[in-house]
Design an enzyme around this catalytic site. Structure first.
Site, PDB file in Angstrom:
ATOM      1  N   ALA A 268       0.758  -1.196   0.035  1.00  0.00           N
ATOM      2  CA  ALA A 268      -0.092   0.076   0.099  1.00  0.00           C
ATOM      3  C   ALA A 268       0.857   1.239  -0.063  1.00  0.00           C
ATOM      4  O   ALA A 268       2.186   1.119  -0.209  1.00  0.00           O
ATOM      5  CB  ALA A 268      -0.819   0.063   1.241  1.00  0.00           C
ATOM      6  N   SER A 269       0.055   2.356   0.132  1.00  0.00           N
ATOM      7  CA  SER A 269       0.978   3.619  -0.109  1.00  0.00           C
ATOM      8  C   SER A 269       2.154   3.906   1.290  1.00  0.00           C
ATOM      9  O   SER A 269       3.170   4.398   0.888  1.00  0.00           O
ATOM     10  CB  SER A 269      -0.082   4.773   0.031  1.00  0.00           C
ATOM     11  OG  SER A 269      -0.695   4.780   1.127  1.00  0.00           O
TER      12      SER A 269
ATOM     13  N   ASP B  64     -11.924   2.068  10.145  1.00  0.00           N
ATOM     14  CA  ASP B  64     -11.631   1.543   8.819  1.00  0.00           C
ATOM     15  C   ASP B  64     -11.911   0.174   8.264  1.00  0.00           C
ATOM     16  O   ASP B  64     -11.498  -0.643   7.775  1.00  0.00           O
ATOM     17  CB  ASP B  64     -10.176   1.701   8.476  1.00  0.00           C
ATOM     18  CG  ASP B  64      -9.953   1.780   6.927  1.00  0.00           C
ATOM     19  OD1 ASP B  64     -10.789   1.798   6.421  1.00  0.00           O
ATOM     20  OD2 ASP B  64      -8.765   1.247   6.615  1.00  0.00           O
TER      21      ASP B  64
END
Length: 500
Positions: free
Chosen positions: A127-128, A280
């Site tokens: 991921a980022s 989340d």
């Protein structure tokens, strides 16, 4: 030079998807568009919201992360844009495994083989902010190792500075003042820097695990603190079926109706009992074990509310469930959030316009997440500032509702939530009553202190009265009112006696 090149790419991408027109067309600077050659060519017929999403995706992981953060603030965005941003996927090409190993070794101050007997070269996810590898510790425990991307802090610093530049452009738009883009980016900057520190996520996971340690509702993997640092998170590897794989869950004979009810129970328990919730909870972060137990993953974004916000939320839920829009209006009035220049009757009428259309529907057909969001938006029309954490919570509620109804079409949120809320509030009232009794015992002591103050020289009165006042302020609201009345009644009595 690097910043100039990056800025050029950002501006080029904005023009490519014609967001320059979105930004400038409704401002006094719209004439500038006439001097752009591309203004006279139609490059794309895609909807505005889709062009914004594509722009963020093209600009890379930091901008994607920013878009995801914005998607939790639909109060700031048109509905079409907010919905489109939820489609952003935080995934990036993996970086070299050797770089991940070097980061692990540097962070743990030793060779990889000192800590792991197995370390998978192929990442499970990328991921980022970080990349995840499966591994086995020297103690034989199966774990996942989350490694922060190399040089990510420099990339974040560069892109955040460009976001602040874009905020100035957005400020030219008629909605610029309402959107307050600088404040939004500052909030995002804080979030993303917290996510860079794996110790924060580890602490979140440990707290959530502690909250559910004796519960069969939710399983939270255990953090390996000995191998966890700022750059590396090592946590127990768990196995299960993603919550949205309905057919696989059926194949394993999982009771979907029970699962949907338990999901709602987990949400309300986190919010109203623990006041610490996973913010989340999309399908990628929720697994189901073969025994039907929920498993939580990824603890980078958690939320909590103030006592005032909790009361606001609880009363709103009860008002929804009792179909009483007047109480919904009164909750906002009692909160003190409504500016003095707002007409309460006008506000109540606005609340009625939101609530009445839904109260004719069966409860099982009502999305309380959407109702809350509509209330928040209506409140903002009256200059009422709703806290970002409430939007974060509502986003979580929408996810839970969506997943719950995916598992069970007939899910009735009220029937599921009512006993949970009643049980939580009963325990809370009991605890509050015990606290009040305990604090009442302090009242005789405070009375004696008043007598002593009256005997002391005048110059000492102010300081000692201030200390007593501070003690009183620590009591809860009901106790404070009672104790204050008694305190001042006795004070006036003794002053009167001294004068006479």
């Amino acid at each position: 030079m690097r910043k100039i090149i990056r800025l050029f790419k950002v501006l080029f991408t904005i023009v490519r998807y014609r967001l320059d027109k979105v930004l400038l067309s409704q401002t006094k600077y719209k004439f500038i568009l006439w001097f752009f050659p591309w203004h006279y060519f139609v490059w794309t017929k895609l909807p505005r919201a889709q062009r914004i999403r594509l722009t963020l995706e093209t600009l890379g992981p930091i901008f994607i992360k920013f878009g995801q953060t914005l998607s939790t603030r639909p109060d700031l965005l048109p509905d079409d844009v907010a919905d489109e941003l939820t489609k952003l996927q935080d995934s990036c090409p993996p970086f070299e495994t050797q770089k991940a190993i070097k980061i692990v070794e540097k962070s743990l101050k030793g060779k990889l083989t000192d800590f792991f007997i197995k370390f998978d070269e192929h990442p499970l996810a990328s991921a980022s902010i970080a990349q995840v590898h499966s591994a086995t510790t020297i103690n034989g425990d199966d774990v996942v190792v989350k490694v922060v991307r190399p040089n990510i802090e420099k990339a974040i610093k560069l892109d955040v500075s460009l976001l602040y530049f874009l905020a100035k452009l957005i400020g030219l738009h008629p909605d610029g003042k309402r959107l307050n883009p600088k404040a939004v980016i500052k909030e995002f900057e804080g979030i993303i820097h917290n996510e860079l520190n794996m110790l924060f996520e580890a602490a979140n996971a440990s707290k959530l695990r502690e909250n559910f340690k004796n519960s069969e509702l939710l399983y939270v993997p255990e953090v390996n603190w000995e191998l966890t640092t700022r750059e590396v998170l090592v946590i127990e590897r768990v196995y299960g079926t993603p919550i949205n794989k309905i057919e696989k869950l059926k194949e394993k004979n999982i009771d979907l109706k029970k699962l949907s009810s338990q999901g709602v129970e987990i949400f309300f328990t986190q919010v109203f009992k623990h006041n610490f919730f996973h913010a989340d909870m999309h399908p990628g972060n929720i697994f189901v074990s073969d025994s039907g137990q929920y498993i939580a993953l990824d603890f980078g974004i958690m939320g909590s509310l103030s006592n005032q916000d909790l009361q606001y939320l609880a009363k709103n839920f009860l008002a929804f469930f009792n179909r009483d829009y007047k109480i919904v209006s009164e909750v906002h009035l009692e909160s003190g959030w409504i500016p003095s220049h707002i007409d309460p009757i006008e506000f109540e009428t606005a609340i009625r316009s939101v609530c009445e259309p839904i109260f004719n529907k069966p409860l099982k057909d009502i999305s309380f997440g959407k109702v809350l969001m509509n209330l928040f938006k209506e409140a903002q029309k009256f200059d009422i500032q709703v806290q970002p954490q409430l939007f974060l919570l509502d986003k979580t509620l929408l996810n839970i509702e969506g997943l719950g109804r995916q598992l069970n079409d007939d899910l009735d949120l009220w029937q599921t939530a009512k006993p949970v809320l009643e049980d939580i509030f009963k325990k809370r009232k009991k605890d509050e009553f015990k606290t009040q009794l305990k604090e009442l015992k302090q009242l005789p002591k405070l009375t004696l202190e008043v007598l002593e103050v009256l005997k002391t020289p005048k110059q000492q009165h102010n300081q000692e009265l201030k200390e007593i006042k501070n003690q009183l302020q620590k009591n809860n609201q009901q106790q404070k009112v009672f104790a204050t009345i008694v305190f001042f009644a006795m004070l006036l009595f003794f002053i009167k006696e001294m004068i006479l």
